[in-house]
Design an enzyme around this catalytic site. Structure first.
Site, short mmCIF file in Angstrom:
data_model
loop_
_atom_site.label_atom_id
_atom_site.label_comp_id
_atom_site.label_asym_id
_atom_site.label_seq_id
_atom_site.Cartn_x
_atom_site.Cartn_y
_atom_site.Cartn_z
N GLY A 420 96.33 47.02 85.72
CA GLY A 420 95.51 47.48 86.83
C GLY A 420 94.63 48.64 86.41
O GLY A 420 94.65 49.07 85.24
N GLY A 421 93.88 49.15 87.37
CA GLY A 421 92.98 50.25 87.07
C GLY A 421 93.73 51.54 86.79
O GLY A 421 93.16 52.47 86.22
N GLY A 423 97.22 51.57 85.59
CA GLY A 423 98.34 51.45 84.69
C GLY A 423 98.74 50.01 84.45
O GLY A 423 98.04 49.08 84.81
N THR A 424 99.92 49.86 83.85
CA THR A 424 100.46 48.54 83.49
C THR A 424 101.81 48.35 84.17
O THR A 424 102.60 49.29 84.26
CB THR A 424 100.63 48.43 81.96
OG1 THR A 424 99.37 48.71 81.34
CG2 THR A 424 101.09 47.04 81.56
N VAL A 425 102.08 47.12 84.65
CA VAL A 425 103.33 46.80 85.32
C VAL A 425 104.18 45.93 84.40
O VAL A 425 103.70 44.93 83.87
CB VAL A 425 103.09 46.07 86.66
CG1 VAL A 425 104.42 45.78 87.34
CG2 VAL A 425 102.21 46.92 87.56
N LYS A 439 106.00 50.30 87.12
CA LYS A 439 104.58 50.62 86.97
C LYS A 439 104.45 51.89 86.14
O LYS A 439 104.90 52.97 86.53
CB LYS A 439 103.92 50.81 88.34
CG LYS A 439 102.43 51.13 88.19
CD LYS A 439 101.67 51.04 89.50
CE LYS A 439 100.18 51.24 89.27
NZ LYS A 439 99.40 51.16 90.50
N ASP A 535 93.68 50.35 98.37
CA ASP A 535 93.36 49.38 97.31
C ASP A 535 93.83 47.99 97.71
O ASP A 535 94.53 47.32 96.96
CB ASP A 535 94.00 49.82 95.99
CG ASP A 535 93.37 49.11 94.80
OD1 ASP A 535 92.30 48.49 94.97
OD2 ASP A 535 93.97 49.14 93.71
#
Length: 707
Positions: A420-421, A423-425, A439, A535
């Protein structure tokens, strides 16, 4: 009638056992059948009472359409173990189901009585299981009333039987009589459309694995074909070893290398081969010596193995001797005088290196611990920890970095669920087998770092069926990490744009939009303080195994840097559902890049059907699509006062769904008007330019008005 027949058969077995339990010769019977189909029949069991040690062990071999099956009374026997004194039988399933044809509950409750037989339900191998939604059931016996309540208030999970869709209790010792009961106050009469039946069984716990398919169907009954495996402990007679030895003519342990054991599951005794021997203790010379040297796995021997009667000897090869059970070479020569100082110096040097290394590692560990404590305090960890203890919030956990490293395999790239804008999940698995989504944020401004603990206190209180549950966070890293429940079915974006060939009905699309609106209404109106998502998009709406919507990333506006505007309205996600087009198309002309602008343009030009998904664009759906389009148009009003609240949006979508699912309402205009309600908002001036209306002011205004 079934209860009476079963009772009569068990009483018959009991009577035969009592009569046959008198003094009779023991040992194997010559000329008796030793196999029925695929099942070996070891003594003391036998086909017919004349071949068994007494009537309680007499079996019947029946030909069922060319397949031979073994029965004791009405119970099929599928396996017999003499060393463990156990028999596996198929027992009945108790059930209660709602019949929509007659609009009432039906039930069938199993009654089983092994009181005066050699058999007892094994309390180590069996459990009592209750399967279903809103089902309370229990087993009664002479001394016990045992049961539990199974609900679906929490989402059932495959393999889990802890109250959600399935619950279980232990079987008590010396259980020979059970009768099933269902509490009539807990039934499926109001939820039969997705859960018709509830079940109660006593069955082998190793043979049971809960499946979520048992809830919406009668799959549990079908999987086991109406009967379930149960493990029964058996004894020769209901007397102790000392009592049995007073009458050697009926004493069952006839093998020389056997011993008598008192039962741990009710009164009685059984026989077992002595240590080092294996076989059948109920037959003369039935226990034979085990050759341990042929089984190096069970009886390990690195050296020379020699079998003895009832045991074995393990010795070393020539030139070796044992040191603490290990064979080592003999020492032929004494160490020379110069070897000892050299060895001593070498050992001292190694010890010095080890001490220096340990000192360095301890220093680095303390340094790392100090950094983690610094981050923990910076992110408001002390405040969060104190609040959790004072309010006993057991559902929210402060995870350590090590726990999340282990859960995600050190944040392996194969564990990535999405980017995502912010971070990473990653997908993770905790020690208790709970699946999670972690996250890992990339950046956070200093103000948010200081207020992170307070924000977590607010977010941890969010509890809604259509919002992904925040399970906890990790504060001992530079940028805090969030831990959510894992939702297995991917994102709404994948469902809309993925090449999966699925036909998504209009009702399904509206239901997903309705559930998303319900979640946002909860955040706007019931969270304390209110939360603006900030969002909303299809990639932030997840779908569970039943394709129920769950809004995620509801803390994005709090966690993301405040200099990056990211307010996206629900209407874009709703219209993305109906058109299967991307929210933003950078390759399109300037006036067609935004899906919202394209929609408003189509509405203004009366060309709504041109941008609809072909799967749902038909005459049957057009009336409802126009209603949704009108609602979307209202949501796009620039002034917050003119837009409906999320609660009103959810109510409107709910009414539309009800009308679609009840076509009879469409035939009655008054009823249709009652379900749909009158529109509270009228947009007559089209869409005006946003001008200099800032995102920040819109957020503040939305918070004040709850929109």
């Amino acid at each position: 009638m079934a209860k009476l027949l079963l009772s009569a058969l068990l009483i018959c077995i009991s009577a035969i056992w009592v009569v046959a339990a008198a003094d009779v010769p023991v040992g194997g019977r010559g000329g008796c059948q030793t196999r029925c189909g695929n099942l070996d029949i070891p003594f003391p069991f036998g086909i017919g009472d004349q071949c068994a040690i007494h009537g309680g062990f007499g079996l019947e071999c029946k030909n069922d359409s060319g397949t031979y099956r073994t029965f004791i009374g009405s119970f099929e026997v599928t396996k017999i173990s003499v060393p463990d004194a156990k028999a596996w039988m198929k027992t009945g399933i108790s059930w209660q189901c709602y019949d929509p044809a007659i609009k009432q509950m039906n039930d069938s409750m199993v009654w089983q009585n092994f009181t005066d037989t050699p058999y007892r339900f094994s309390y180590t191998d069996n459990k009592i299981f209750v399967i279903g939604c809103n089902t309370m059931a229990y087993m009664t016996s002479d001394s016990y009333v045992i049961g539990c309540l199974s609900t679906c208030s929490d989402e059932p999970k495959n393999g889990s039987c802890s109250g959600a869709g399935c619950c279980s209790v232990d079987v008590p010792p010396d259980l020979g009589y059970v009768e099933a009961y269902f509490n009539k106050d807990y039934n499926t009469s109001r939820i039969w459309s997705y859960s018709r039946c509830g079940y109660l069984v006593v069955m082998e716990k190793a043979a049971f694995s809960y499946s979520t398919t048992y809830i919406p169907s009668i799959n549990f009954w079908n999987v086991y074909n109406g009967t379930v495996p149960a493990v029964m402990d058996w004894v020769i007679r209901r007397e102790t070893c000392d009592e049995a030895k007073t009458n050697m003519s009926s004493y069952a342990c006839v093998s020389d290398k056997s011993e008598c054991l008192n039962s741990t599951n009710g009164q009685g005794y059984r026989c077992k081969c002595s240590k080092g021997f294996d076989g059948n203790p109920y037959i003369k010379d039935g226990c034979i010596d085990i050759n341990e040297c042929l089984d190096n796995t069970t009886y390990p021997c690195i050296g020379l193995c020699q079998n003895t009667m009832g045991s074995y000897v393990c010795s070393c090869h020539q030139g070796q001797h044992k040191v603490e059970g290990v064979c080592v070479p003999d020492q032929k020569n004494q160490k020379s005088a110069w070897e000892m100082p050299v060895v001593g110096a070498s050992v001292g040097f190694v010890i010095l290196v080890i001490m220096a290394t340990c000192s360095y590692l301890i220093h680095e560990r303390r340094k790392l611990q100090h950094i983690k404590q610094k981050y923990f305090k910076l992110h408001g960890g002390l405040l969060l920890f104190q609040e959790m203890n004072s309010n006993e919030r057991k559902s929210f956990t402060i995870f350590s970095e090590a726990e999340l490293q282990q859960a995600t395999n050190k944040f392996d790239k194969n564990q990535i669920l999405g980017h995502g804008g912010h971070g990473t999940v990653y997908k993770g698995l905790l020690k208790d087998s709970t699946e999670i989504a972690v996250k890992k944020c990339m950046t956070m401004d200093e103000q948010h770092k200081k207020e992170f603990g307070k924000e977590m206190l607010i977010l941890s209180q969010i509890n809604h069926v259509s919002i992904v549950k925040l399970l906890g966070c990790c504060l001992e890293v530079q940028v805090p990490m969030l831990v959510y429940e894992f939702i297995p079915n991917g994102t709404l974006s994948n469902l809309i744009h993925g090449n999966h060939g699925q036909n998504i009905s209009l009702v399904t699309r509206l239901r997903i939009a309705y559930e998303s609106a319900e979640a946002l209404a909860y955040l706007h109106s019931y969270a304390s303080p209110p939360i603006i998502h900030g969002d909303v998009k299809s990639s932030n709406i997840l779908l569970d195994t039943n394709f129920m919507a769950k809004v995620s990333d509801f803390g994005a506006s709090i966690l993301a840097p405040i200099d990056k505007p990211q307010l996206v309205t629900l209407v874009q996600g709703t219209w993305e559902l109906l058109t299967r087009k991307n929210v933003f198309n950078l390759d399109a002309p300037e006036n067609e890049k935004s899906l919202s602008i394209r929609f408003l343009s189509a509405m203004k030009e009366n060309k709504l059907e041109n941008i609809l998904d072909d799967q749902i664009s038909n005459n049957e759906n057009m009336e409802f699509l126009e209603e949704v389009a009108d609602l979307a148009k209202q949501c796009l009003a620039m002034c917050g006062e003119d837009r409906p609240s999320m609660k009103e949006v959810a109510e409107k979508l709910d009414r539309l769904i009800k009308v679609m699912q009840h076509p009879w309402a469409q035939q009655n205009p008054e009823e249709l008007e009652s379900l749909l309600g009158e529109s509270s908002y009228v947009i007559s001036s089209g869409v005006s330019s946003t001008g200099n209306f800032s995102i920040e002011k819109k957020v503040v205004k939305d918070l004040e008005s709850g929109r």
